[in-house]
Scaffold this active site. Sequence first.
Site, short mmCIF file in Angstrom:
data_model
loop_
_atom_site.label_atom_id
_atom_site.label_comp_id
_atom_site.label_asym_id
_atom_site.label_seq_id
_atom_site.Cartn_x
_atom_site.Cartn_y
_atom_site.Cartn_z
CG HIS A 279 4.92 36.44 -21.04
ND1 HIS A 279 4.88 37.76 -21.41
CD2 HIS A 279 6.22 36.19 -20.70
CE1 HIS A 279 6.11 38.29 -21.30
NE2 HIS A 279 6.93 37.35 -20.89
CB CYS B 65 8.81 41.21 -20.21
SG CYS B 65 10.55 41.09 -20.62
CG HIS C 256 9.06 39.70 -25.43
ND1 HIS C 256 8.11 40.60 -24.96
CD2 HIS C 256 9.62 39.14 -24.33
CE1 HIS C 256 8.11 40.58 -23.64
NE2 HIS C 256 9.01 39.70 -23.24
#
Lengths: 297, 379
Positions: free
Chosen positions: B275, B142, B309
């Site tokens: 994040h 990620c 995400h």
Amino acid sequence: MKAYIHHAASVSVQPLNAPIQAVEFPADVQHPDYKDRIPPAKIRRMGSAVKMGIWSALEAGAQSEDPIIMGSGLGCLKDSERFLEGLRGAPDIVSPTPFIQSTHNTVSGQIALHLGNHLYNITHTQNGVSFEASLIDAMLWLQEKQGYVMVGGVEEHIPLLHEIADNLNVNSSTRDAYSEGSAFLRVGSKPSDVAISACTIAGSREEAVELVLQSKAELVLTGNSGPVVMAAPSFGPVPTLDYTRFTGIHMSNSAQAAALAFRMLSGESIDHHQPRKVAIFNQYLDASFGVTILEQN
Amino acid sequence: MGRGVQEHTNRLLSGLTGIGRVHRIDGLPHEYYGGELNQSVEEILANAGLTSIDSRLSRSTALAFSAIQELLENVDFGGGKRCALINATSVGGMDTTEQEYLRNRESWDYTRFLQHNLGQINDRLCAHYGWNLFNTTMSTACSSAANAMMLGARLIRSGQYDQVIVGGTDALSNFTMRGFESLMIYDAELCRPFDDTRAGLNLGEAAAYVLLESEQSARERGHTANVRLTGWANANDAFHATASSPDGKGAVLSMTQALEVANLQPEDIDYINAHGTATPNNDLSESIAIKQVFSEVPVFSSTKAFTGHTLAAAGAIEAVFSVLSIEKNLAWANLNWTTPIADTGLVPALETTSLEINHVLSNSFGFGGNNSTLIFSSI
């Protein structure tokens, strides 16, 4: 700026603790005794890419303050396939373990975890030139910060690659040479006996051949990292040696070729060659060409 | 959220999430929320005016084409400059692979597996645009796109390149959705970043690319940029394969080192684009790390309740949002928030907020303990 190789280690089809020799394919990877370097309880939970990667990084002298920069063209294929099998077999409940271990940076992350290493930790995945991309990143790091970097490549084989090759009519001798393995080099700004003087990824064969010729290398280690073999070009009077005879074909075999070159430049003769300067010419199909120049210091 | 910078800006300003029910993924056992682009591969290419491209490619590749095409229509890339491309993806052509793999084996079309390689996306882009340039793909889960941006910045700073396209792409897939669900961190409801009741992420799909260029090169072609990438760092948490450490060590290191590269103090940061995945573990660990780095926590939010995400694309999507923040002096809303995390008490920006923004810090953290921070600054 040059990157000096201080140590190198691989897991490959080459026999362990023996002179470098050409291998008959198909050939299995010669796994070391992982217990020597990794606690057995941990080994049981590791996929083969992770085991090969950690072992070769440690064998090459990885320290907790070394950035880890590695390549993998296809990543952790076994766990990726295992998770897909899980999705097929058990539509409702799947085990997370293969998913966790399927990410391309599983190996670099596990090396960091094993060492308690908080440094730069990167996985490049540019097909057959993933190692060269890593080496370019590593040489830039040394130029910026000095010190040492662990740079390498890891690739894992699954039978599906054979199946795909057969269905797409890849010739059987190429397919039989498909292999796997890992290699890590500990490179530093501090001089040692062997230097990497340049690493480039070229987009055309002609450009790559020109880079090799300009380097004045005494031997060209040629090889294919792609699933289909392209003929090696001519380098005029400079002798060539096909490194895939020693590594097999996989997307990170140029990392193993660099480890081989390190051994040659450290004095080991292969096929009677004892060059002082070596160029690795790695071709991935018609798309990418890795050129790495190594020399005695 | 749409295609292009303008549609994304409008959507952010509207405060309406891009997350809804996922329709396009075969073989899911129940309904999922996700940030899905409701277009086929053919439609994605057609909407970008890329009808000449053979549509037998992965969805991640199509998303990359769409975003890069928009970028190229708005910048002068090439033209004698020394150029590179640093891409990022976490699962590459997995959407194509799984469509074959989960079918009856006897009917597999083996050519579709050739889309699987993550590096294939660059090969397709370079072939289509006729690019012969240094390119690589970074895959650190990620944080991938943030790392691509970091390498692009380092290549320019070294003087080797004038212009580098950096960014990332990831399509939704059964593989990643079921994967995060198997870890019990895929929320069955809409995700709630930094909320005490958060129960996991919703995935999204996206691609975003940014042109990084040296000051001199931009000046030579008469271009005036509004934003500089001033800070970057990647540090490893070295704690667990997937979870973040309770003290957020890797995150503290990446934020601190990025501030050092930017030559800034924590109090210089006006807005943090966190994040903030909405997993219980990330948001707690990131909150603790932020509190450790910032004695006074600046305005912060996670935009993942807008986009989902988007994995390897997240760092690039959020880089674009960070640039917009500086250009518009806006901190983006953290949707779906009601209650502070009990242990930290931090309250994100609940609505899109006007304030003077000169420096934005953007975090991207991934599996393998991979923590990256970027800092964007006004010029």
